[in-house]
Write a protein that holds these residues in place. Structure first.
Motif, PDB file in Angstrom:
ATOM      1  N   UNK A 276       0.845  -1.198   0.000  1.00 48.52           N
ATOM      2  CA  UNK A 276       0.000   0.000   0.000  1.00 48.52           C
ATOM      3  C   UNK A 276       0.876   1.242   0.000  1.00 48.52           C
ATOM      4  N   UNK A 277       0.695   2.060  -1.040  1.00 51.44           N
ATOM      5  CA  UNK A 277       1.408   3.330  -1.139  1.00 51.44           C
ATOM      6  C   UNK A 277       0.506   4.459  -0.624  1.00 51.44           C
ATOM      7  N   UNK A 278       0.999   5.217   0.343  1.00 50.96           N
ATOM      8  CA  UNK A 278       0.397   6.464   0.839  1.00 50.96           C
ATOM      9  C   UNK A 278      -1.141   6.432   0.869  1.00 50.96           C
ATOM     10  N   UNK A 279      -1.688   5.429   1.548  1.00 49.99           N
ATOM     11  CA  UNK A 279      -3.143   5.254   1.529  1.00 49.99           C
ATOM     12  C   UNK A 279      -3.779   5.650   2.861  1.00 49.99           C
ATOM     13  N   UNK A 280      -5.029   6.126   2.832  1.00 51.94           N
ATOM     14  CA  UNK A 280      -5.770   6.398   4.069  1.00 51.94           C
ATOM     15  C   UNK A 280      -6.036   5.086   4.811  1.00 51.94           C
ATOM     16  N   UNK A 281      -5.932   5.126   6.132  1.00 52.25           N
ATOM     17  CA  UNK A 281      -6.153   3.907   6.910  1.00 52.25           C
ATOM     18  C   UNK A 281      -7.178   4.106   8.025  1.00 52.25           C
ATOM     19  N   UNK A 282      -7.296   5.323   8.551  1.00 53.40           N
ATOM     20  CA  UNK A 282      -8.279   5.633   9.587  1.00 53.40           C
ATOM     21  C   UNK A 282      -9.056   6.849   9.108  1.00 53.40           C
ATOM     22  N   UNK A 283     -10.217   6.604   8.523  1.00 55.15           N
ATOM     23  CA  UNK A 283     -10.942   7.677   7.865  1.00 55.15           C
ATOM     24  C   UNK A 283     -11.555   8.662   8.856  1.00 55.15           C
ATOM     25  N   UNK A 284     -11.850   8.195  10.061  1.00 53.68           N
ATOM     26  CA  UNK A 284     -12.377   9.104  11.074  1.00 53.68           C
ATOM     27  C   UNK A 284     -11.327  10.137  11.455  1.00 53.68           C
ATOM     28  N   UNK A 285     -10.122   9.676  11.789  1.00 54.68           N
ATOM     29  CA  UNK A 285      -9.054  10.606  12.145  1.00 54.68           C
ATOM     30  C   UNK A 285      -8.664  11.468  10.948  1.00 54.68           C
ATOM     31  N   UNK A 286      -8.700  10.872   9.759  1.00 50.97           N
ATOM     32  CA  UNK A 286      -8.381  11.642   8.568  1.00 50.97           C
ATOM     33  C   UNK A 286      -9.336  12.792   8.353  1.00 50.97           C
ATOM     34  N   UNK A 287     -10.615  12.571   8.671  1.00 46.91           N
ATOM     35  CA  UNK A 287     -11.595  13.638   8.512  1.00 46.91           C
ATOM     36  C   UNK A 287     -11.451  14.684   9.619  1.00 46.91           C
ATOM     37  N   UNK A 288     -11.224  14.236  10.822  1.00 46.49           N
ATOM     38  CA  UNK A 288     -11.191  15.156  11.958  1.00 46.49           C
ATOM     39  C   UNK A 288      -9.877  15.915  12.079  1.00 46.49           C
ATOM     40  N   UNK A 289      -8.828  15.422  11.419  1.00 45.50           N
ATOM     41  CA  UNK A 289      -7.519  16.089  11.482  1.00 45.50           C
ATOM     42  C   UNK A 289      -6.944  16.238  10.081  1.00 45.50           C
ATOM     43  N   UNK A 291      -4.914  17.607   6.788  1.00 45.94           N
ATOM     44  CA  UNK A 291      -3.564  18.181   6.686  1.00 45.94           C
ATOM     45  C   UNK A 291      -3.624  19.691   6.492  1.00 45.94           C
ATOM     46  N   UNK A 292      -2.498  20.340   6.734  1.00 46.75           N
ATOM     47  CA  UNK A 292      -2.399  21.779   6.499  1.00 46.75           C
ATOM     48  C   UNK A 292      -1.039  22.082   5.882  1.00 46.75           C
ATOM     49  N   UNK A 293      -1.018  22.628   4.675  1.00 46.99           N
ATOM     50  CA  UNK A 293      -2.160  22.933   3.808  1.00 46.99           C
ATOM     51  C   UNK A 293      -2.852  21.666   3.309  1.00 46.99           C
ATOM     52  N   UNK A 294      -4.030  21.844   2.767  1.00 46.15           N
ATOM     53  CA  UNK A 294      -4.855  20.726   2.328  1.00 46.15           C
ATOM     54  C   UNK A 294      -5.244  20.967   0.863  1.00 46.15           C
ATOM     55  N   UNK A 295      -4.327  20.687  -0.078  1.00 49.80           N
ATOM     56  CA  UNK A 295      -4.533  21.127  -1.471  1.00 49.80           C
ATOM     57  C   UNK A 295      -5.720  20.485  -2.181  1.00 49.80           C
ATOM     58  N   UNK A 296      -6.159  19.307  -1.729  1.00 49.25           N
ATOM     59  CA  UNK A 296      -7.270  18.638  -2.417  1.00 49.25           C
ATOM     60  C   UNK A 296      -8.580  18.684  -1.644  1.00 49.25           C
ATOM     61  N   UNK A 297      -8.587  19.303  -0.447  1.00 49.17           N
ATOM     62  CA  UNK A 297      -9.773  19.332   0.411  1.00 49.17           C
ATOM     63  C   UNK A 297     -10.185  17.910   0.760  1.00 49.17           C
ATOM     64  N   UNK A 298      -9.415  17.282   1.638  1.00 46.82           N
ATOM     65  CA  UNK A 298      -9.632  15.877   1.971  1.00 46.82           C
ATOM     66  C   UNK A 298     -10.993  15.630   2.617  1.00 46.82           C
ATOM     67  N   UNK A 299     -11.506  16.597   3.358  1.00 46.85           N
ATOM     68  CA  UNK A 299     -12.829  16.403   3.956  1.00 46.85           C
ATOM     69  C   UNK A 299     -13.906  16.286   2.879  1.00 46.85           C
ATOM     70  N   UNK A 300     -13.798  17.111   1.849  1.00 43.35           N
ATOM     71  CA  UNK A 300     -14.774  17.036   0.749  1.00 43.35           C
ATOM     72  C   UNK A 300     -14.676  15.691   0.036  1.00 43.35           C
ATOM     73  N   UNK A 343      -1.649  15.135   1.795  1.00 40.54           N
ATOM     74  CA  UNK A 343      -2.958  14.592   1.459  1.00 40.54           C
ATOM     75  C   UNK A 343      -3.272  13.431   2.389  1.00 40.54           C
ATOM     76  N   UNK A 344      -2.341  12.485   2.481  1.00 38.37           N
ATOM     77  CA  UNK A 344      -2.436  11.404   3.478  1.00 38.37           C
ATOM     78  C   UNK A 344      -1.156  11.453   4.289  1.00 38.37           C
ATOM     79  N   UNK A 345      -1.256  11.892   5.513  1.00 43.13           N
ATOM     80  CA  UNK A 345      -0.065  12.079   6.328  1.00 43.13           C
ATOM     81  C   UNK A 345       0.537  10.737   6.749  1.00 43.13           C
ATOM     82  N   UNK A 346       1.864  10.681   6.755  1.00 38.86           N
ATOM     83  CA  UNK A 346       2.557   9.424   7.007  1.00 38.86           C
ATOM     84  C   UNK A 346       2.315   8.888   8.412  1.00 38.86           C
ATOM     85  N   UNK A 347       1.919   9.756   9.341  1.00 33.30           N
ATOM     86  CA  UNK A 347       1.699   9.292  10.711  1.00 33.30           C
ATOM     87  C   UNK A 347       0.593   8.242  10.770  1.00 33.30           C
TER      88      UNK A 347
END
Length: 400
Positions: A276-289, A291-300, A343-347
């Motif tokens: 898996x390359x740079x993929x979202x894994x926890x969508x709840x945390x991804x929505x609530x936190x 990235x900044x800047x957020x060039x693609x508007x991850x919440x949308x 876009x998808x933070x490595x943490x």
């Protein structure tokens, strides 16, 4: 015209180009370290680090030209300084490469064992994590057999297809099932075709599959389509040189999310490995936190994929999160992230890696310090050369 006059004329010509070379080189090099503020700048932020050998050459030329024109005044000295700074910035991925490679090698040995490299030594793979000449000429590959546009299913009248890439010699091969990314909204099985062709030339059958897109088709439609593709693969294994006992899932971004989600709960195909390359894994945390800047508007993007916010649909966000499916006995998993990804933070990838380890699964986490999201779009780039080197070895070990 005497020699002195010619030299003065050459200096005048060089002086004319110095500002363009120096400022242009600095502008391009700056994206090695600057995050993209909007989607329009994302190609620069992604690509600059990947073509750093080219930028090093450009800024070295700019510095030499500025140095040649030093006698013309303070302006040339300023442009020389600018070019030297740009040269240092553009070289930073190459400067960091050795340490990043060492960490990746340790991660592989920790997960797969000290002797894993010797066990796959007979497999033909890339000779080194970075080959400078490939950064300029491209990564060489060999001819393969390609069958594209294979009709798999037509749910709701939407044609789902797959592409198959195979070695020239017929026979049952270890198999890679590729799932493309694109924010769950765009893409097709021809995405990342360089990778598919390269791996097919290395002896794999590569099957790039399809799924319906958000926002018209929301989760879990995509998983349903992937299961349909798995069934089709199982039914047509002999036709496409597929070894059903040696199957790996590979995905990028949204495709990596679907690959891990499907691989962690597959009941159709026996999955032996996941990459898996740079993929979202926890969508709840991804929505609530975000990235900044957020060039693609991850919440949308997440609202489009799931149909609402994490507060409105908490159960669905958990259902769509690979992190929630971690348990003992999962396939070996290789997670690759860029530390500069906004876009998808490595943490989040590291958190999944740690949870896999806590549940006694084999997992490898490789973080590339200078890389941004979709770094492997530049197939012969610095980051993808490093990633490809270890992906080859991971698959050779887990699918042997």
């Amino acid at each position: 015209m005497n020699r002195l006059s010619k030299n003065l004329l050459n200096i005048r010509y060089a002086s004319f180009f110095v500002p363009f070379l120096s400022l242009g080189g600095l502008f391009l090099a700056s994206w090695v370290v600057l995050p993209a503020p909007t989607a329009a700048f994302l190609p620069l932020a992604v690509g600059a680090a990947e073509v750093s050998p080219w930028l090093v050459g450009l800024n070295a030329i700019a510095a030499l030209v500025a140095l040649k024109t030093l006698t013309s005044g303070w302006g040339s000295r300023a442009f020389l300084a600018i070019s030297v700074v740009a040269l240092a910035v553009s070289a930073s991925p190459l400067i960091q490469f050795s340490e990043a490679n060492e960490r990746a090698a340790i991660a592989m040995k920790t997960a797969l064992g000290e002797a894993y490299a010797a066990q796959i030594s007979q497999t033909e793979m890339r000779p080194a994590p970075f080959v400078m000449i490939d950064a300029f000429r491209g990564i060489p590959t060999q001819a393969t057999r390609q069958t594209t546009g294979i009709r798999v299913a037509s749910p709701d009248g939407v044609s789902l297809t797959m592409n198959v890439y195979r070695p020239l010699l017929a026979g049952k091969n270890p198999t890679i099932v590729m799932i493309y990314g694109g924010s769950w909204q765009t893409g097709n099985p021809s995405a990342n075709e360089n990778f598919s062709q390269y791996m097919a030339a290395q002896g794999y059958t590569v099957i790039a599959i399809d799924y319906r897109h958000a926002p018209q088709y929301k989760f879990p439609t995509q998983i349903t389509d992937i299961k349909t593709a798995f069934t089709f693969i199982q039914q047509h294994a002999s036709e496409y040189d597929i070894d059903l006992n040696r199957i790996a899932l590979v995905g990028r971004s949204a495709g990596g999310h679907l690959a891990t989600l499907a691989g962690f709960q597959s009941q159709v195909l026996p999955i032996r490995a996941i990459v898996s390359y740079y993929s979202p894994v926890d969508l709840t945390l991804g929505y609530e936190n975000p990235p900044s800047p957020d060039p693609l508007d991850t919440r949308a993007i997440l609202r489009s994929f799931l149909g609402g916010t994490s507060q409105e649909l908490p159960a669905l966000y958990r259902q769509a999160s690979p992190y929630e499916y971690v348990k003992p006995g999962l396939p070996p998993t290789l997670l690759i992230y860029g530390n500069r990804d906004r876009i998808v933070q490595s943490k989040y990838g590291r958190a999944l890696y740690e949870k896999l380890n806590q549940n006694n699964n084999t997992a490898v986490f490789i973080e590339i310090p200078w890389a941004d999201h979709a770094f492997d779009t530049v197939f012969n780039g610095v980051s993808n050369q490093l990633a490809l080197y270890y992906v080859e070895r991971f698959l050779a070990q887990t699918l042997q």
